[in-house]
Design an enzyme around this catalytic site. Structure first.
Site, PDB file in Angstrom:
ATOM      1  N   ASP A   1      -0.194   5.225   0.567  1.00  0.00           N
ATOM      2  CA  ASP A   1      -0.460   6.268   1.585  1.00  0.00           C
ATOM      3  C   ASP A   1      -0.402   5.643   2.976  1.00  0.00           C
ATOM      4  OD1 ASP A   1      -3.048   8.016  -0.307  1.00  0.00           O
ATOM      5  OD2 ASP A   1      -0.872   8.074  -0.405  1.00  0.00           O
TER       6      ASP A   1
ATOM      7  N   ASP B   1       0.882  -1.160   0.000  1.00  0.00           N
ATOM      8  CA  ASP B   1       0.000   0.000   0.000  1.00  0.00           C
ATOM      9  C   ASP B   1       0.927   1.219   0.000  1.00  0.00           C
ATOM     10  OD1 ASP B   1      -2.278   1.680   0.523  1.00  0.00           O
ATOM     11  OD2 ASP B   1      -1.582   1.770   2.598  1.00  0.00           O
TER      12      ASP B   1
HETATM   13  O1  DEZ Z   1      -8.271   7.922  -1.632  1.00  0.00           O
HETATM   14  C1  DEZ Z   1      -7.914   8.111  -0.431  1.00  0.00           C
HETATM   15  O2  DEZ Z   1      -8.723   8.343   0.485  1.00  0.00           O
HETATM   16  C2  DEZ Z   1      -6.448   8.051  -0.084  1.00  0.00           C
HETATM   17  O3  DEZ Z   1      -5.650   8.154  -1.193  1.00  0.00           O
HETATM   18  C3  DEZ Z   1      -6.165   6.785   0.685  1.00  0.00           C
HETATM   19  O4  DEZ Z   1      -5.093   7.025   1.517  1.00  0.00           O
HETATM   20  C4  DEZ Z   1      -5.896   5.565  -0.168  1.00  0.00           C
HETATM   21  O5  DEZ Z   1      -4.529   5.376  -0.480  1.00  0.00           O
HETATM   22  P1  DEZ Z   1      -3.686   4.008  -0.069  1.00  0.00           P
HETATM   23  O6  DEZ Z   1      -3.540   4.046   1.435  1.00  0.00           O
HETATM   24  O7  DEZ Z   1      -4.531   2.805  -0.523  1.00  0.00           O
HETATM   25  O8  DEZ Z   1      -2.371   4.139  -0.794  1.00  0.00           O
HETATM   26 MG    MG Z   2      -2.721   3.367   3.042  1.00  0.00          MG
END
Ligand code: DEZ
Ligand code: MG
Length: 264
Positions: free
Chosen positions: A26, A24
């Site tokens: 973020d 992942d």
């Molecule tokens: O779309 C969102 O709310 C954010 O980008 C969320 O953090 C998803 O990102 P990931 O943690 O899956 O990289």
């Molecule tokens: Mg994330």
């Protein structure tokens, strides 16, 4: 019960055990535009719901692969880029007529009869104009589908938590009184996308994430092991004590940077 990783041999054992690492982004590799210490010296698959990101196996790519007809977009340049790369016609998005703070008016708005789906992702330029045009398509174009790139409620930025993509589509869900089709983690569509691009053995694969109800559920649904890190959405109090979540990762460590302590 999760295994708490702490010693160099713990990390060495994990690296030796898994040959495919799904990361992942973020809250694992970065917080907004701030890299997480120790995250960058790995070469693995990045699996993000962040639909503003491209050239990863992200929810923007998975959504662009999922849809083929013309769409109205609530989202940013990354989502538009993935739609273009997959040959999907779209309107809205970063169009100045929609990405505007001008007083709201639909006086010059003409419904495009070819729009057969609304796609909603993280959009830091969200406004009433975008929501209203999307609502018009969803209620006036017969059979128009409501699709969201992902439903993450919050987004771990460098300045703390911010509203996530799920919070951007929430006004439409409430106004419509119906839930959308969600493409990103934990939905199977995202895993199908990865399987179509990359061969991997689930028994030797681990998903590393910061959010229990997307990353860890995604890994569990895909039959892969899961490692939760505490540098994003999930904190210690979410996984211990009387209010602990019922979503139990296989492994837990404080940060992806801990892997650097793996012994020889
Ligand atoms: O779309 C969102 O709310 C954010 O980008 C969320 O953090 C998803 O990102 P990931 O943690 O899956 O990289
Ligand atoms: Mg994330």
């Amino acid at each position: 019960m999760s295994v708490r990783l702490s010693t160099p041999s713990d990390y060495t054992g994990l690296i030796d055990k898994y040959e495919t690492w799904m990361f992942d982004c973020d809250g694992v590799l970065w917080q907004g535009d701030k890299l997480i210490d120790g995250a960058v010296d790995k070469n693995v698959l990045f699996v993000t719901n962040n639909a503003t990101k491209t050239k990863f196996i992200g929810s923007a790519y998975a959504t662009a692969v999922y849809i083929s007809s013309k769409v109205y977009v609530i989202g940013m340049a990354g989502l538009e880029e993935e739609l273009r790369d997959e040959g999907v016609a779209y309107i809205g998005g970063t169009d100045p007529a929609d990405k505007t703070l001008e007083p709201f008016s639909l006086e010059h708005f003409t419904l495009d009869p070819d729009v057969s789906a609304v796609i909603c992702g993280l959009d830091t330029s969200i406004n009433y104009t975008k929501l209203s045009k999307a609502f018009q398509y969803l209620t006036r174009n017969s059979g128009c589908r409501f699709i969201v790139t992902n439903e993450d409620s919050t987004y771990p930025s460098a300045h703390g938590l911010l509203p996530g993509a799920g919070a951007i589509s929430a006004p439409l869900r409430y106004a419509l009184g119906k839930d959308p089709i969600s493409i990103g983690k934990p939905a199977k569509t995202m895993l199908d996308c990865i399987k179509a691009k990359v061969h991997f053995d689930p028994a030797k694969t681990i998903m590393v994430g910061d959010r229990l109800n997307t990353d860890i559920l995604f890994g569990q649904a895909g039959g892969v092991s899961t490692l939760l890190v505490l540098t994003g959405i999930t904190s210690e109090s979410d996984i211990t004590g009387t209010n602990a979540s019922t979503i139990i990762p296989d492994f837990v460590t404080a940060s992806i940077g801990d892997l650097r302590s793996a012994g020889p």
